[in-house]
Scaffold this active site. Structure first.
Site, PDB file in Angstrom:
ATOM      1  N   CYS A 203     -21.706   6.814  -7.017  1.00 42.31           N
ATOM      2  CA  CYS A 203     -20.435   6.620  -6.348  1.00 42.31           C
ATOM      3  C   CYS A 203     -19.356   6.801  -7.404  1.00 42.31           C
ATOM      4  CB  CYS A 203     -20.368   5.227  -5.733  1.00 42.31           C
ATOM      5  SG  CYS A 203     -19.082   5.082  -4.502  1.00 42.31           S
TER       6      CYS A 203
ATOM      7  N   CYS B 283     -18.749   4.285 -10.099  1.00 44.26           N
ATOM      8  CA  CYS B 283     -19.713   4.038 -11.177  1.00 44.26           C
ATOM      9  C   CYS B 283     -19.181   4.552 -12.509  1.00 44.26           C
ATOM     10  CB  CYS B 283     -21.026   4.760 -10.902  1.00 44.26           C
ATOM     11  SG  CYS B 283     -21.720   4.387  -9.319  1.00 44.26           S
TER      12      CYS B 283
ATOM     13  N   ASP C  33      -2.768  44.038 -11.396  1.00 44.30           N
ATOM     14  CA  ASP C  33      -2.409  44.872 -12.523  1.00 44.30           C
ATOM     15  C   ASP C  33      -3.225  46.153 -12.355  1.00 44.30           C
ATOM     16  OD1 ASP C  33      -1.460  45.490 -15.177  1.00 44.30           O
ATOM     17  OD2 ASP C  33      -3.501  45.113 -15.853  1.00 44.30           O
TER      18      ASP C  33
HETATM   19  P1  ADP Z   1      -0.749  48.464 -16.615  1.00 42.65           P
HETATM   20  O1  ADP Z   1       0.421  47.776 -16.030  1.00 42.65           O
HETATM   21  O2  ADP Z   1      -1.124  49.679 -15.827  1.00 42.65           O
HETATM   22  O3  ADP Z   1      -1.911  47.593 -16.867  1.00 42.65           O
HETATM   23  P2  ADP Z   1       0.293  48.341 -19.325  1.00 42.65           P
HETATM   24  O4  ADP Z   1       1.434  47.435 -19.013  1.00 42.65           O
HETATM   25  O5  ADP Z   1      -0.810  47.797 -20.151  1.00 42.65           O
HETATM   26  O6  ADP Z   1      -0.295  49.056 -18.020  1.00 42.65           O
HETATM   27  O7  ADP Z   1       0.873  49.632 -20.054  1.00 42.65           O
HETATM   28  C1  ADP Z   1       1.843  50.450 -19.427  1.00 42.65           C
HETATM   29  C2  ADP Z   1       1.963  51.780 -20.096  1.00 42.65           C
HETATM   30  O8  ADP Z   1       2.384  51.587 -21.421  1.00 42.65           O
HETATM   31  C3  ADP Z   1       0.666  52.534 -20.188  1.00 42.65           C
HETATM   32  O9  ADP Z   1       0.491  53.337 -19.037  1.00 42.65           O
HETATM   33  C4  ADP Z   1       0.874  53.373 -21.430  1.00 42.65           C
HETATM   34  O10 ADP Z   1       1.574  54.551 -21.122  1.00 42.65           O
HETATM   35  C5  ADP Z   1       1.770  52.534 -22.290  1.00 42.65           C
HETATM   36  N1  ADP Z   1       1.051  51.785 -23.329  1.00 42.65           N
HETATM   37  C6  ADP Z   1       0.901  50.461 -23.391  1.00 42.65           C
HETATM   38  N2  ADP Z   1       0.193  50.102 -24.485  1.00 42.65           N
HETATM   39  C7  ADP Z   1      -0.111  51.243 -25.117  1.00 42.65           C
HETATM   40  C8  ADP Z   1      -0.833  51.566 -26.315  1.00 42.65           C
HETATM   41  N3  ADP Z   1      -1.388  50.621 -27.081  1.00 42.65           N
HETATM   42  N4  ADP Z   1      -0.947  52.843 -26.654  1.00 42.65           N
HETATM   43  C9  ADP Z   1      -0.412  53.808 -25.885  1.00 42.65           C
HETATM   44  N5  ADP Z   1       0.264  53.586 -24.772  1.00 42.65           N
HETATM   45  C10 ADP Z   1       0.439  52.319 -24.371  1.00 42.65           C
HETATM   46 MG    MG Z   2      -3.128  45.978 -18.022  1.00 43.45          MG
END
Ligand code: ADP
Ligand code: MG
Length: 744
Positions: free
Chosen positions: A19, A22, A428
Site C-alpha cells: 500500500c 508502506c 523536426d
Molecule cells: P532541420 O530543421 O531540418 O532538422 P536544422 O535546423 O538542423 O534542420 O538545419 C537547417 C539547415 O541548416 C540544414 O538544412 C542545413 O542546410 C544547415 N545546417 C545546419 N547545420 C549544418 C552543418 N553542421 N553543416 C552544414 N549545414 C548545416
Molecule cells: Mg534536426
C-alpha cells in the site's frame, strides 16, 4: 557522492510493500534511526535510497529496522547482475542470508504460496479458520474452536499488528492499524469467526496484490538481468572471462555468435546481426559493422565481434534506461497527488465517524453497546482508502513497464498523462522525418578541386553533431582525404559552421550563412542550387571569406514509416501535424506532401521553431518530436517532447524517448497514454463509489466486518487487475526497422 564525505549512500530493494503508505512507514522508520541522513522509499519500484553516517549506523542495523517493520530487504549491488547470480555477487557477503527472504514473485504461482513467508501465513490462517469453523459446527468445546481461530489470527495477524503498531508510534493511522483494531475489537466482542475471517481475507488480498503487482515490477528488473555478469575480454592477447564490474573503458570485448553483449561499445572487428529487441522492442536484428555502436544486453546473432568498450558497467545504456524508468515510476502523476490528498482527509474523518458511532448511540440513546461498537469496527475497515490509493500507481507502473518493453521510455507520470491529450504534433525534419543518415550525392566544384572542397568541409564538420556533418566526414574518410584541425571553430545552429584552417577562414553551411557573411552567390551557382533542390536534395555550400568554392549535395532518405506514423496519429485523434524545418521551402514542401502532412514551416532557425511552438500552443497541447540536434529549444518549449534516435542526447532533453528507429512508437505512446488515463479514471471512480456505498451500508449496520473487508480487498484487487491490463498494451503494428545503408 554526497556533500558530506563521511556519509555513505546505498540502495536497497524492499519486498512486501502493498500500500502506498508502506513506503512512508519505512521512510519514517529509517529516519528515526540515529545516523540515517536521508531515506527515500519508492512504493512502485520497491527501492530505498539511503544515505547514512557509518559512524553511527551500519547495514545490519538498517536491515534489522526494515525487517522489524515487517518487510524483507535486499541490498542492490552496484553492478547489474544476472538472475542466476542470486545474492552471490553482492559485494558484501556477510548479508547473504537476507536474500533468501525475497519473494520470487515471478516464479510459478504455487511456489509463491508455499515458499514465501506471506503466502505460507495466508494458507495457515485459512487452515486455522476452517478448523475453527469445523470445531464450532461439531459443537466441540468453544475453547477448541477459539484455539484454532486464535492460531490463524496470530499467524497472519502478527505482521499486520506489528506494522500497525509502528504506525501508531508515528501517530499515523494506516490500514494495518485500522485492521488490527477491528480484529482485536471483534475478539473482545467474542466474534472469533469474524476476526479470523477478517485477518484471512485481508492478508489474502494484500498478498495477492503483492504477488500480481510484483510481477509487473519485476518486468523492469528483468531488463537489467539481461546483462551478463561475466564478459570475455582480450588482455595481453589472451581471452579471459572477468566480472563486468572490472572491465574498463577502452578494453576489447570478444563476443561469439549467440552471446549477449556485456557492455556498450563500438565494433572494431567483425560483422554481425545484433538483436536489439531488449532495448528497442524491435525484433528485426540490426547489421553491425566496424564503427557501429552496440549496446549491453543485446544479442550477437550471426558473426564474431570484437568491441571496444565505451562505458563501464554502471554507465551502460541499459543501466541508464533502468534508472530512468525506475525514477519515472516513482514520480507522481497529477491524479495521484489529488488522490493522496483526498485519502489523507478521508481516513481521519471516517475514524471520527466510527468513534461517534461507538459512543453516541449507547450513551445518548442508551442503545446496546456491542451493536454500535461492532458497527464502529466496520467503519474502521471502510476507513481504509486502499483501492483508491493504489489505483493510480498500479496503472502508471504497468503502463510504463509495457512501454519500456517496446522501447518507449516515459520520464514520468506527467508525460504519460499528457501524451494522450495532444492537439498538435510538431515534427523536426532532419533526423526525425528523415532517417538522419544522409549521404553525399554529388560534389560540384566551382573554384576549388573536389578533394579540396571535401577536405575543408570535413575538417570543419568533424566538430559538429549534425547528421549532414557526419555524412560529409564519412565521405571524406571513404575517399581517404585527411582532415586538418581547425582553429576558432564556431557552429551556427540551423545555418552551418565556420573556422580557420592553416590561417584561412572557411564556411560550410546553407545560403543563409553565406548571405550573412556576405559572400555573393553568382547566377551560375544559383542554378546549381536550384537543380539540387529540385531533386529533393539539400545543397551545402563551401567557401572562404571571399568566394564560393563548391557545393556538396546531400540527401537523407525519408523514414519508411513516416507516412504511416502521420496516419496513425490522425487515427489516434491528434488534430494537427506540422513539420518545422531549417531547410528550404522547396525541400520542405516535397517532403510534407510525401508523408501526408499538410502544414509546414521552412527556413526556421532554432529560435524560430520555438516561436512556432508557442504559436501552436494557443490551440491546445503541443508535442514536439525531434532528435535533439538543433531543436532543443523547441523541445523544451513544447508541452511534451519526444526524442527519436540517439539515446544519449535524447535521455537528457525529452519527456518521452522513442528508442530505436521506428517513429510509429509515437502513435503507440499517444494511444497508451489515452488508455492509461481512462484506466485511472475508471479506478478512481470505482473506488470512490464502492467506498461511498459501504460507508452508507456500514452506518446503517447492513454490512458486517467480513463483508466490509471483502469489499475492501476485493476492490483493491479489481483496481490492481484493471491497472495491470495496461501492461499488456501492445503496439498494433509490426516493427520493421528500415534497412539503412551502413557506412564504414
Ligand atoms: P532541420 O530543421 O531540418 O532538422 P536544422 O535546423 O538542423 O534542420 O538545419 C537547417 C539547415 O541548416 C540544414 O538544412 C542545413 O542546410 C544547415 N545546417 C545546419 N547545420 C549544418 C552543418 N553542421 N553543416 C552544414 N549545414 C548545416
Ligand atoms: Mg534536426
Amino acid at each position: 557522492m554526497s556533500q558530506t564525505p563521511s556519509l555513505k549512500s546505498q540502495q536497497f530493494r524492499v519486498a512486501g510493500m502493498d500500500c502506498g503508505s508502506c513506503a512512508k512507514t519505512i521512510e519514517v522508520g529509517l529516519l528515526s534511526l540515529k545516523g540515517v541522513d536521508s531515506a527515500l522509499v519508492s512504493f512502485t519500484t520497491g527501492i530505498i535510497k539511503l544515505s547514512y553516517d557509518p559512524m553511527y549506523v551500519n547495514e545490519t542495523a538498517i536491515y534489522d529496522r526494515i525487517v522489524a517493520l515487517g518487510y524483507t530487504v535486499e541490498r542492490i549491488s552496484e553492478v547489474p547482475k544476472s538472475p542466476t547470480d542470486g545474492c552471490k555477487y553482492n559485494q558484501n557477503h556477510q548479508h547473504e542470508h537476507h536474500c533468501v527472504d525475497i519473494p520470487k514473485t515471478d516464479t510459478a504461482h504455487w511456489k509463491f504460496w508455499t515458499t514465501n513467508r506471506r503466502g505460507q501465513s495466508v494458507i495457515l490462517a485459512g487452515v486455522g479458520l476452517i478448523l475453527g469453523l469445523v470445531a464450532q459446527k461439531m459443537a466441540l468445546s468453544v475453547w477448541i474452536a477459539r484455539f484454532f481461530y486464535g492460531i490463524g489470527i496470530i499467524i497472519a495477524g502478527y505482521p499486520i499488528a506489528r506494522a500497525g503498531l509502528f504506525e501508531l508510534r508515528l501517530r499515523r493511522a494506516d490500514m494495518n492499524l485500522l485492521m488490527t483494531v477491528s480484529v482485536i475489537g471483534a475478539v473482545i466482542l467474542n466474534d472469533w469467526f469474524e476476526a479470523g475471517l477478517v485477518v484471512f481475507l485481508f492478508s489474502l488480498g494484500s498478498t495477492l496484490q503483492l504477488f500480481s503487482f510484483g510481477r509487473t515490477r519485476n518486468a523492469i528488473r528483468a531488463l537489467m538481468n539481461l546483462t551478463p555478469s561475466i564478459a570475455t575480454v582480450k588482455r595481453n592477447d589472451e581471452e579471459v572471462s572477468v566480472s563486468i564490474g572490472t572491465v574498463e573503458v577502452g578494453e576489447t570485448l570478444v563476443i561469439r555468435p549467440g552471446g549477449r553483449i556485456a557492455l556498450d561499445g563500438i565494433v572494431i572487428k567483425g560483422a554481425s546481426a545484433v538483436d536489439q529487441s531488449a532495448i528497442t522492442g524491435e525484433s528485426i536484428p540490426e547489421d553491425k559493422l566496424p564503427g557501429d555502436v552496440v549496446y549491453a544486453g543485446t544479442i550477437n546473432q550471426t558473426g564474431f565481434l570484437e568491441v571496444k568498450v565505451t562505458h563501464t558497467a554502471n554507465d551502460t545504456t541499459v543501466a541508464k534506461i533502468i534508472n530512468l524508468v525506475e525514477e519515472a515510476q516513482e514520480s507522481k502523476a497529477t491524479s495521484q497527488q489529488w488522490v493522496d490528498k483526498f485519502a489523507s482527509i478521508y481516513t481521519p474523518i471516517v475514524i471520527l465517524i466510527a468513534l461517534a458511532i461507538s459512543l453516541i448511540p449507547p450513551f445518548a440513546f442508551s442503545q446496546a453497546f456491542d451493536v454500535w461498537v461492532y458497527r464502529a469496527l466496520v467503519m474502521l475497515v471502510i476507513a481504509c482508502p486502499c483501492a483508491l490509493v493504489i489505483s493510480t500507481p498500479v496503472s502508471i507502473v504497468s503502463a510504463i513497464g509495457a512501454a519500456t518493453r517496446l522501447g518507449v521510455l516515459f520520464k514520468g507520470g506527467y508525460a504519460l498523462e499528457t501524451a494522450g491529450k495532444l492537439h498538435t504534433v510538431a515534427f523536426d525534419k532532419t533526423g526525425t522525418i528523415t532517417q538522419g543518415l544522409p549521404t553525399i550525392q554529388n560534389v560540384y566544384s566551382i573554384s576549388a578541386s573536389i578533394e579540396k572542397i571535401l577536405e575543408i568541409a570535413a575538417s570543419l564538420e568533424i566538430q559538429s553533431e549534425h547528421p549532414f556533418a557526419k555524412a560529409i566526414v564519412a565521405e571524406a574518410y571513404k575517399q581517404r582525404i585527411k582532415t586538418i584541425t581547425p582553429e576558432n571553430f564556431q557552429s551556427f545552429p540551423g545555418k552551418g559552421v565556420w573556422g580557420s584552417l592553416n590561417e584561412q577562414t572557411y564556411a560550410v553551411g546553407n545560403r543563409r550563412l553565406f548571405k550573412e557573411i556576405g559572400i555573393p552567390i553568382l547566377s551560375e551557382v544559383a542554378s546549381i542550387l536550384a537543380e539540387v533542390e529540385l531533386k529533393g536534395q539539400t545543397p551545402i555550400l563551401v567557401g572562404n571569406e571571399k568566394q564560393l568554392l563548391g557545393v556538396i549535395a546531400v540527401s537523407d532518405g525519408l523514414r519508411l514509416e513516416a507516412a504511416e506514423t502521420v496516419r496513425l496519429l490522425k487515427q489516434a485523434g491528434v488534430k494537427k501535424q506540422v513539420m518545422l524545418t531549417g531547410d528550404r521551402d522547396v525541400v520542405a514542401s516535397s517532403i510534407a506532401r510525401q508523408i501526408g502532412i499538410t502544414e509546414y514551416r521552412a527556413e526556421l532557425l532554432p529560435q524560430d521553431k520555438l516561436a512556432e511552438i508557442q504559436k501552436l500552443q494557443r490551440n491546445g497541447v503541443v508535442g514536439m518530436v525531434g532528435d535533439g540536434i538543433n531543436d532543443a529549444p523547441a523541445l523544451a518549449a513544447a508541452d511534451i517532447s519526444f526524442a527519436v534516435g540517439g539515446i544519449d542526447i535524447a535521455l537528457e532533453t525529452a519527456d518521452i524517448v522513442l528508442v530505436g528507429s521506428d517513429l510509429r512508437k509515437l502513435a503507440y505512446a499517444v494511444n497508451l497514454s489515452r488508455r492509461t488515463v481512462s484506466v485511472i479514471q475508471q479506478n478512481v471512480v470505482f473506488s470512490l463509489i464502492t467506498k461511498g456505498l459501504f460507508l452508507l451500508l456500514g452506518t446503517f449496520g447492513i454490512v458486517g466486518l467480513a463483508v466490509a473487508v471483502l469489499a475492501d480487498t476485493g476492490s483493491s484487487l479489481l483496481v490492481t487487475a484493471n491497472g495491470m491490463r495496461l501492461f499488456q498494451v501492445k503496439d498494433n503494428f509490426h516493427y520493421t526497422s528500415p534497412r539503412v545503408e551502413k557506412r564504414l
